[in-house]
Design an enzyme around this catalytic site. Sequence first.
Site, PDB file in Angstrom:
ATOM      1  N   GLU A  93       0.822  -1.203   0.000  1.00 39.01           N
ATOM      2  CA  GLU A  93       0.000   0.000   0.000  1.00 39.01           C
ATOM      3  C   GLU A  93       0.861   1.260   0.000  1.00 39.01           C
ATOM      4  O   GLU A  93       1.925   1.313   0.614  1.00 39.01           O
ATOM      5  CB  GLU A  93      -0.953  -0.016   1.195  1.00 39.01           C
ATOM      6  CG  GLU A  93      -1.988  -1.122   1.070  1.00 39.01           C
ATOM      7  CD  GLU A  93      -3.055  -1.102   2.141  1.00 39.01           C
ATOM      8  OE1 GLU A  93      -4.204  -1.456   1.809  1.00 39.01           O
ATOM      9  OE2 GLU A  93      -2.759  -0.750   3.289  1.00 39.01           O
ATOM     10  N   CYS A 344      -1.706   5.726  10.126  1.00 42.20           N
ATOM     11  CA  CYS A 344      -0.455   5.098  10.550  1.00 42.20           C
ATOM     12  C   CYS A 344      -0.724   3.776  11.259  1.00 42.20           C
ATOM     13  O   CYS A 344      -1.570   3.686  12.146  1.00 42.20           O
ATOM     14  CB  CYS A 344       0.289   6.048  11.489  1.00 42.20           C
ATOM     15  SG  CYS A 344       1.894   5.439  11.990  1.00 42.20           S
TER      16      CYS A 344
END
Length: 384
Positions: A93, A344
């Site tokens: 990703e 995150c």
Amino acid sequence: MNALVNLLDLDADALTAYCGELGEKPFRARQLQRWIHHYGASRFDAMSDLAKSLREKLATRAEIRAPAAITDHLSADGTRKWLLDVGQGNAVETVYIPEETRGTLCVSSQAGCAVNCRFCSTGKQGFSRNLSTGEIIGQLWMAEFAMREQLGRGPKDDRVISNVVMMGMGEPLLNYDAVVPAMRLMLDDNAYGLSRRRVTLSTSGVVPMMDRLSKDLPVALAVSLHASNDALRDVLVPLNKKYPLAELMAACRRYLEFAPRDFITFEYCMLDGVNDGVEHARELLKLVADVPCKFNLIPFNPFPESGLKRSNNDQIRRFAQVLMDAGIVTTIRKTRGDDIDAACGQLAGEVKDRTRLVERGKFGKITPLVPVAASGQPREVRPA
């Protein structure tokens, strides 16, 4: 038949050498690099100022191949996340984060991650392989020109991506030989032209490679710290057992002799009841006393296998205040793209796990030891 050479795998020196093998002069390599990285060309017949003979050679011997997008999601806050096919059953990703004065791309360096930090969803999938230079720089190549198309920017307009953070899937310093050429392309004025201050490599603390990077290509450095003492960090960041905090802090001091910034950024994931006490913050002050630094506090993004919880906002603010009162610049990371799992610690992709981490039950049943207080005795904390 020989395999085609992917020109995204080649930095300036390697591309010059390759053109030499084709009987071409160095200026042809510079032209070729500019077509690829400035203009996003993927077809040689579009490179109008290259000699026809060179275009014909390249058409039969080379290619420009970036990872293909499997999915492409746009968050309500403008964050954009791609799931990219890197072959062999793996996908990684890449995330673009728009801000008022800059555009930041979060880049992956491995399919999976062998470091296995306790709070990171990438690690729960295990590790498959390192990405190639072309697969790393290909994320920037793909994202820059996809964002230009989205925003209607032409080849002479300013670049969309002004900053790159090597904070995606994987530990960059465990893929050193592919990551460094990719970062050289990021910095090359004939490619992306980013300054060393605008390229940040994040590491969990691979000490020997930190030293090597400081000599080879000292970009801005972020260290995934996440704990104030070795007992706790051994649980949260298992690599600490090999490179404990004293060695890591010494490596940070050495890196600053060469770094483009005069500080190290310490990343610290805020985990409820684990590492977020005021006592932990005070212990951090002692740990980093002789390391010029700033702290980036990251609210934990929960995932089922972790057994961990996010610290509440009041506790994060109390923790930050201890650091700020001591004169340390401290920021609390704003969560971006969480509606598309782009925040995150949420990057997971798809990994064909060679370590058999999930199969061996390395998640879910773990009951790590964490200190009650920074100076206290460890106790067992069971997953929520």
